[in-house]
Motif scaffolding. Structure first.
Motif, short mmCIF file in Angstrom:
data_model
loop_
_atom_site.label_atom_id
_atom_site.label_comp_id
_atom_site.label_asym_id
_atom_site.label_seq_id
_atom_site.Cartn_x
_atom_site.Cartn_y
_atom_site.Cartn_z
N ILE A 66 -7.10 0.09 -0.83
CA ILE A 66 -6.83 -1.28 -0.36
C ILE A 66 -7.01 -2.25 -1.52
O ILE A 66 -7.97 -2.15 -2.29
CB ILE A 66 -7.78 -1.66 0.79
N ALA A 67 -6.08 -3.19 -1.66
CA ALA A 67 -6.17 -4.18 -2.74
C ALA A 67 -5.96 -5.59 -2.19
O ALA A 67 -5.08 -5.80 -1.33
CB ALA A 67 -5.14 -3.89 -3.82
N LEU A 88 -9.98 -3.05 -4.49
CA LEU A 88 -9.68 -3.67 -5.78
C LEU A 88 -9.24 -5.11 -5.53
O LEU A 88 -8.38 -5.36 -4.69
CB LEU A 88 -8.58 -2.90 -6.50
N VAL A 89 -9.83 -6.04 -6.25
CA VAL A 89 -9.40 -7.44 -6.22
C VAL A 89 -8.86 -7.75 -7.61
O VAL A 89 -9.57 -7.60 -8.61
CB VAL A 89 -10.57 -8.38 -5.87
N ALA A 131 -1.54 -6.24 -11.64
CA ALA A 131 -1.29 -5.19 -10.64
C ALA A 131 -0.03 -4.38 -10.95
O ALA A 131 0.26 -3.40 -10.27
CB ALA A 131 -1.16 -5.82 -9.25
N LYS A 132 0.70 -4.78 -11.98
CA LYS A 132 1.95 -4.07 -12.31
C LYS A 132 1.71 -2.59 -12.53
O LYS A 132 0.75 -2.20 -13.19
CB LYS A 132 2.57 -4.65 -13.58
N GLY A 133 2.60 -1.77 -11.94
CA GLY A 133 2.51 -0.32 -12.13
C GLY A 133 1.57 0.37 -11.16
O GLY A 133 1.61 1.59 -11.02
N LEU A 134 0.70 -0.40 -10.48
CA LEU A 134 -0.25 0.20 -9.54
C LEU A 134 0.37 0.26 -8.15
O LEU A 134 1.35 -0.42 -7.85
CB LEU A 134 -1.54 -0.64 -9.50
N GLU A 135 -0.24 1.06 -7.28
CA GLU A 135 0.20 1.10 -5.88
C GLU A 135 -1.00 1.34 -4.97
O GLU A 135 -1.97 1.98 -5.36
CB GLU A 135 1.27 2.16 -5.67
N PHE A 136 -0.91 0.80 -3.74
CA PHE A 136 -2.02 0.87 -2.80
C PHE A 136 -1.48 1.12 -1.39
O PHE A 136 -0.36 0.71 -1.07
CB PHE A 136 -2.81 -0.45 -2.80
N LEU A 141 -3.17 -6.89 0.51
CA LEU A 141 -3.44 -8.16 1.17
C LEU A 141 -3.24 -9.26 0.14
O LEU A 141 -3.93 -9.29 -0.89
CB LEU A 141 -4.87 -8.18 1.71
N ILE A 142 -2.28 -10.15 0.39
CA ILE A 142 -1.97 -11.22 -0.57
C ILE A 142 -2.73 -12.48 -0.16
O ILE A 142 -2.59 -12.98 0.96
CB ILE A 142 -0.46 -11.54 -0.63
N TYR A 143 -3.51 -12.99 -1.10
CA TYR A 143 -4.42 -14.11 -0.80
C TYR A 143 -3.72 -15.46 -0.93
O TYR A 143 -3.15 -15.79 -1.96
CB TYR A 143 -5.60 -14.05 -1.76
N ASN A 144 -3.74 -16.22 0.16
CA ASN A 144 -3.33 -17.64 0.20
C ASN A 144 -1.94 -17.91 -0.38
O ASN A 144 -1.79 -18.52 -1.44
CB ASN A 144 -4.35 -18.52 -0.51
#
Length: 684
Positions: A594-595, A620-621, A627-632, A636-639
């Motif tokens: 979860i990110a 992960l925050v 965050a490029k290249g990562l996957e979860f 959750l996109i903040y605000n």
């Protein structure tokens, strides 16, 4: 060796005996390491010995070969019978590229033609067969569905079971010196690059490519850690990874992005943005090249060299020697050569002078001899120091001072940029750059320019042995970076992977790759496009495409899951509570990865501090640009309020953040939501 041979000796016979023992020890060591690796591979294969099978009948023969495919080769060392073929072997390409019916593969002896009579896929876990099925066309969507629906882990995993035909073509390419891949988000670019490295190392048995000959240029340290398990999982050691930040001194890429986000809405934002684009451009590289030529001809103050009244070399003679550079030796090396030439001419004269002093000393009384010797030595040291200081005025050049001069002297800047199109706000760019450099502050864009000047002036042979370079997130680099790569990795082939839709501070365009091709200038190059996205569910992919300004030819993999949700919350305190609740809910649903993706570092740090004392689940925050290249599993996109995401730059940050999600995507906002997510079918 300690017990059975000599420890040291000057006798030739004893040295020969020692070498014989040493050779034996080295042979045993190599055998031990080889056996250890083989045992390690066998232990892995016991858990899952193979994942595929192809029945292939070669033309002209009645025998049908049953070819099992796994992570490694498995053979009987006594009979040389192969039970399982390494996925990288030539014959294994049938599994990835051919349908039932006519097929072929490229062997060392040439192309072998025949018929594919069966393709079977297996799922073996902990030495137990879970299931198998026969597939008639390609790596069947059923197994791909099953693999892609699994939860993400904290590290990237290998994809050998699900490599697609278009991916296999990239992995096995050995014809091209430059391989460029444009791939949509989630098309598997990074996985392909790592599997390509594993394949090239396998092929390297014949081409003499080894682990030390390969370099990965990684976007950031988080990404480097994320991909660190893939090559060991494939049985190879990890390849050296470098981040461009490692090459430069001064501001880092992360700081540059933070500055841009902070400056949005002010006049300085446009100046900073134009400065970044201009200093990364081919036009600026031309200006730097002219600056280097100007430095050679105008900035090095060659002087006449004397030694005790005798002319050793005139300044004009030294300049002529310096400018006579037919084999393109860097400035610093030519100046060092001139310094050595002067010293070699002076050495006999200095020696003669010391001999004269010694003769004077010999005629002196014993009482004064020690005193005069010491005095003459001091004079000689002082003279040498003064002389070296004199010649260093024209044999040492500070590349930082050369670059500073470009912005300190506006007339010089305009002279060197004659015929080159400059930004409209070039005066502001020159002023701001000069102010920063005088304070000792080096921005990220200036750091790249300084590195370019430094390499051209001093040379750099550190990476001359590198034969293969993999550049990921290609869209984040400017032309100047590719010029630097060309200087650093002179003898290398390149695999360049990117997605112009994930460009942040500039507008991404397809012609980016034409520029890369032109700069790296290899004999054989090819550009390949991957349009199929495998990471996100169909619903999340559909959502993400609506964020793009330009239409993109993307084929979403048909994996249907929950549609993205956009949640309105009254205030930030309630928003934080809602995020906590959702994290707990998703964790209970079985999602372990979860990110929370924020717009910038400050936002990420604030929520991380709050989460630290209120939730036990590891998440992960991170700022969006990291965050490029990562996957979860869950993102959750903040605000995503109108105030927080309003510019084109913000939209691109939001796109990158949303494309990280595999299964669940939730966007939270307070006040008015961003205009980028106002369409009805975005609402959850």
């Amino acid at each position: 060796m300690w017990e059975e041979s000599a420890h040291a000796s000057e006798e030739f016979a004893r040295i020969s005996e020692m070498n014989q023992y040493l050779s034996e020890v080295n042979t045993k060591t190599r055998d031990y390491i080889s056996t250890e690796k083989r045992i390690d591979r066998y232990n892995k294969m016991i858990k899952s010995p193979y994942f595929g099978r192809v029945d292939f009948g070669e033309n002209g023969f009645n025998i049908v070969d049953k070819i099992y495919i796994g992570v490694y080769n498995l053979m009987d060392t006594r009979t040389d019978d192969i039970f399982v073929y390494d996925w990288r072997s030539p014959i294994a390409s049938i599994f990835y590229r051919n349908e039932l019916g006519k097929g072929s593969y490229k062997s060392p002896a040439g192309i072998i033609y025949g018929n594919v009579l069966l393709k079977r896929q297996y799922e073996i876990e902990d030495s137990k067969l879970k299931y198998f099925f026969d597939s008639s066309i390609k790596i069947n969507d059923e197994i791909l569905q099953e693999v892609l629906s699994r939860n993400a882990s904290s590290k990237m995993k290998s994809i050998i079971q699900t490599i697609q035909k278009e991916q296999d073509i990239i992995i096995r390419d050995t014809e091209n010196d430059l391989l460029i891949v444009q791939g949509v988000a989630g098309s598997g670019k990074t996985s392909i690059a790592l599997h390509r490295i594993a394949f090239l190392l396998y092929e390297g048995l014949s081409s003499k490519l080894n682990i030390n000959d390969i370099m990965i240029i990684s976007p950031n340290s988080i990404f480097s850690k994320y991909i660190s398990d893939v090559l060991p999982e494939l049985g190879e050691e990890n390849v050296e990874q470098l981040i461009f930040d490692d090459f430069v001194k001064g501001e880092k890429r992360q700081k540059q992005m933070e500055n841009l986000i902070t400056l949005q809405g002010s006049d300085k934002f446009e100046i900073k943005l134009e400065s970044i684009k201009f200093k990364g451009s081919n036009e600026f590289v031309k200006i730097l090249d002219r600056l280097l030529k100007y430095c050679e001809r105008k900035l090095i103050p060659f002087k006449d060299v004397y030694y005790h009244g005798k002319t050793i070399q005139t300044g004009q003679e030294l300049k002529n020697i310096f400018l006579n550079n037919k084999i393109n030796i860097p400035i610093a090396k030519r100046l060092t050569r001139i310094e050595n030439m002067i010293l070699n001419k002076i050495y006999p004269l200095r020696k003669k002078r010391l001999e004269m002093i010694e003769k004077v000393v010999e005629r002196t009384t014993e009482n004064h001899m020690l005193e005069i010797k010491s005095f003459s030595r001091l004079i000689a040291i002082k003279e040498a120091g003064k002389f070296m200081k004199y010649i260093h005025r024209f044999t040492e050049v500070d590349y930082m001072e050369v670059y500073k001069l470009l912005f300190k002297d506006k007339i010089l800047f305009l002279k060197l940029s004659k015929g080159i199109k400059l930004p409209e706000n070039i005066d502001e760019i020159i002023f701001e750059t000069n102010k920063k450099l005088n304070k000792g502050n080096v921005s990220y864009e200036d750091a790249a320019a300084l590195l370019y000047i430094k390499i051209n002036m001093e040379g750099d042979e550190k990476f001359r042995e590198i034969k293969q370079v993999v550049i990921d997130e290609a869209q984040d680099y400017y032309p100047i970076h590719y010029h630097i790569f060309k200087l650093l990795f002179k003898n290398a082939r390149y695999t360049v992977l990117g997605d112009f839709n994930q460009t942040l501070e500039k507008h991404g365009e397809k012609n980016l790759y034409d520029c890369v091709e032109e700069i790296l200038h290899k004999k054989k190059s090819v550009k390949i496009t991957l349009n199929k996205g495998y990471r996100s569910s169909f619903e999340i992919n559909n959502f993400n495409q609506r964020l793009l300004s330009n239409s993109q030819e993307i084929v979403s993999f048909e994996r249907h899951e929950t549609a993205p949700k956009v949640k309105y919350i009254d205030n930030l305190t309630e928003l934080n509570k809602m995020i906590y609740q959702d994290i707990a809910k998703f964790y209970e649903m079985g999602y372990k990865s979860i990110a929370i993706i924020c717009k910038n570092e400050k936002e990420a740090k604030n929520i991380q501090d709050r989460l630290g004392c209120s939730i036990d689940i590891k998440i992960l925050v991170t700022p969006s640009y990291l965050a490029k290249g990562l996957e979860f599993d869950v993102v959750l996109i903040y605000n995503v309020s109108k105030e927080n995401y309003k510019s084109d730059f913000d939209k691109r940050l939001l796109y990158v953040a949303c494309t990280r999600a595999l299964h669940q995507l939730v966007l939270y906002y307070t006040g008015e939501k961003s205009e980028f997510i106002k369409l009805k079918d975005f609402l959850g």
